[in-house]
Design an enzyme around this catalytic site. Sequence first.
Site, short mmCIF file in Angstrom:
data_model
loop_
_atom_site.label_atom_id
_atom_site.label_comp_id
_atom_site.label_asym_id
_atom_site.label_seq_id
_atom_site.Cartn_x
_atom_site.Cartn_y
_atom_site.Cartn_z
N MET A 22 4.77 -10.92 3.66
CA MET A 22 3.50 -10.35 4.12
C MET A 22 3.08 -10.85 5.49
O MET A 22 2.59 -10.07 6.31
CB MET A 22 2.39 -10.62 3.10
CG MET A 22 2.58 -9.89 1.79
SD MET A 22 2.92 -8.12 1.96
CE MET A 22 1.36 -7.53 2.62
N ASP A 41 4.36 -21.15 10.16
CA ASP A 41 5.00 -21.41 8.86
C ASP A 41 5.57 -22.82 8.89
O ASP A 41 5.92 -23.33 9.96
CB ASP A 41 6.13 -20.39 8.59
CG ASP A 41 6.42 -20.23 7.11
OD1 ASP A 41 6.16 -19.15 6.54
OD2 ASP A 41 6.91 -21.21 6.50
N LYS A 107 -3.23 -22.83 -0.81
CA LYS A 107 -4.12 -21.95 -0.02
C LYS A 107 -5.42 -22.67 0.33
O LYS A 107 -5.90 -22.58 1.46
CB LYS A 107 -4.42 -20.66 -0.79
CG LYS A 107 -3.29 -19.63 -0.71
CD LYS A 107 -3.76 -18.29 -1.23
CE LYS A 107 -2.63 -17.29 -1.39
NZ LYS A 107 -2.12 -16.73 -0.14
N HIS A 150 -6.20 -7.43 0.81
CA HIS A 150 -4.97 -7.25 0.06
C HIS A 150 -4.18 -6.16 0.76
O HIS A 150 -4.22 -4.99 0.36
CB HIS A 150 -5.27 -6.92 -1.40
CG HIS A 150 -4.08 -7.06 -2.29
ND1 HIS A 150 -3.98 -6.49 -3.52
CD2 HIS A 150 -2.91 -7.73 -2.12
CE1 HIS A 150 -2.82 -6.78 -4.06
NE2 HIS A 150 -2.15 -7.54 -3.23
#
Length: 314
Positions: A22, A41, A107, A150
Amino acid sequence: MTAENGTPGAGRRLAVLGAGVMGSGIAALAVGHGVAVSLIDLDRRRLDEAPARIGQQVRMARLMGALPDGTDPGALATGRSLADLMTAGDAPPTAVIEAVTEDPDAKAKVLADVCSLVAPGTPIISNTSAIPIDELAAALARPADLIGTHFMNPPCLIRTVEVIRGTHTGQATLDALRALLGALRRESIVVNDAPGFVTSRLLHPMINDAVRVVAAGTASAESVDLLMQGCLGHPTGPLRTADLIGLDNLVDSLWVLHGRTGDEGCRPCDLLLELVEAGHLGRKSGRGFYEYGHAYGHAYEYGSDGHEYEGEHA
Ligand SMILES: NC(=O)c1ccc[n+]([C@@H]2O[C@H](COP(=O)([O-])OP(=O)(O)OC[C@H]3O[C@@H](n4cnc5c(N)ncnc54)[C@H](O)[C@@H]3O)[C@@H](O)[C@H]2O)c1
């Protein structure tokens, strides 16, 4: 490569946290609309592969008419932390989208860290599949800045985005997200906060049931998908959709749903767990319920909304 005035995303800089399925898809959508992206990342290999993967998605989406013509791509910077990129000269982001692994603790930490780094009023957007926004907001110094999206996979091709407004989400945050989605030419549907919101609360248990049907020997994955397509009008079938989502992410999201709703239908079934244990994660690993030949294959053939899209390998 920089955005010019007149391009939809000119003047915006998006920090995207997580360069997986995503994160790289959202980065491609943004870059393709002229938005500069700082992509973060922890996994160095993911970061090294990201520019080529994102470039390929932008080219494919442009060929399919899914990106505006004549827009210079936004600049793409990659790094292991937003703080490092900003120290190295990246401008502060005008918005942050978090797309790390569907793990509530991970998260919460990532969101709290970024909240302490960016200016107050910068929208912090979690692209969680199922974790309630209010739960994540508890970790933030400024819960009013947090909101959920989303995006569906692939973000360049799916125009509708579910937007989740938490109890503490500020009106300014919602307005800023709507403006961002407008610049990305997405349609937003705003819903209230709940485990799985609307789409995952409905889709994920249905996929889990489809896997149970296969595990029971009632039908093959292909037959389940063909029946769901031919008889019930689902464009691709739930098991192809599962492969596109990623079976590991599906399991993580089902656990989140199970833990917060108590719905036993959301407990990941054994076959799903076994496939993940064996490393068969779907398209991203090259094998799930179907064989794809290579990892990340055919991402532009089907979307996680179940619609079929024409295109080559992504
Ligand atoms: N796959 C889908 O179709 C889909 C659709 C909608 C929403 N989502 C949600 O989007 C999020 C990302 O899912 P995905 O499918 O891209 O997962 P993924 O496993 O493909 O990618 C997750 C990435 O996050 C990175 N990461 C983990 N912890 C990190 C950290 N602390 N800092 C920076 N990077 C970190 C990992 O290295 C990995 O590259 C999840 O919350 C998922 O539920 C997924």
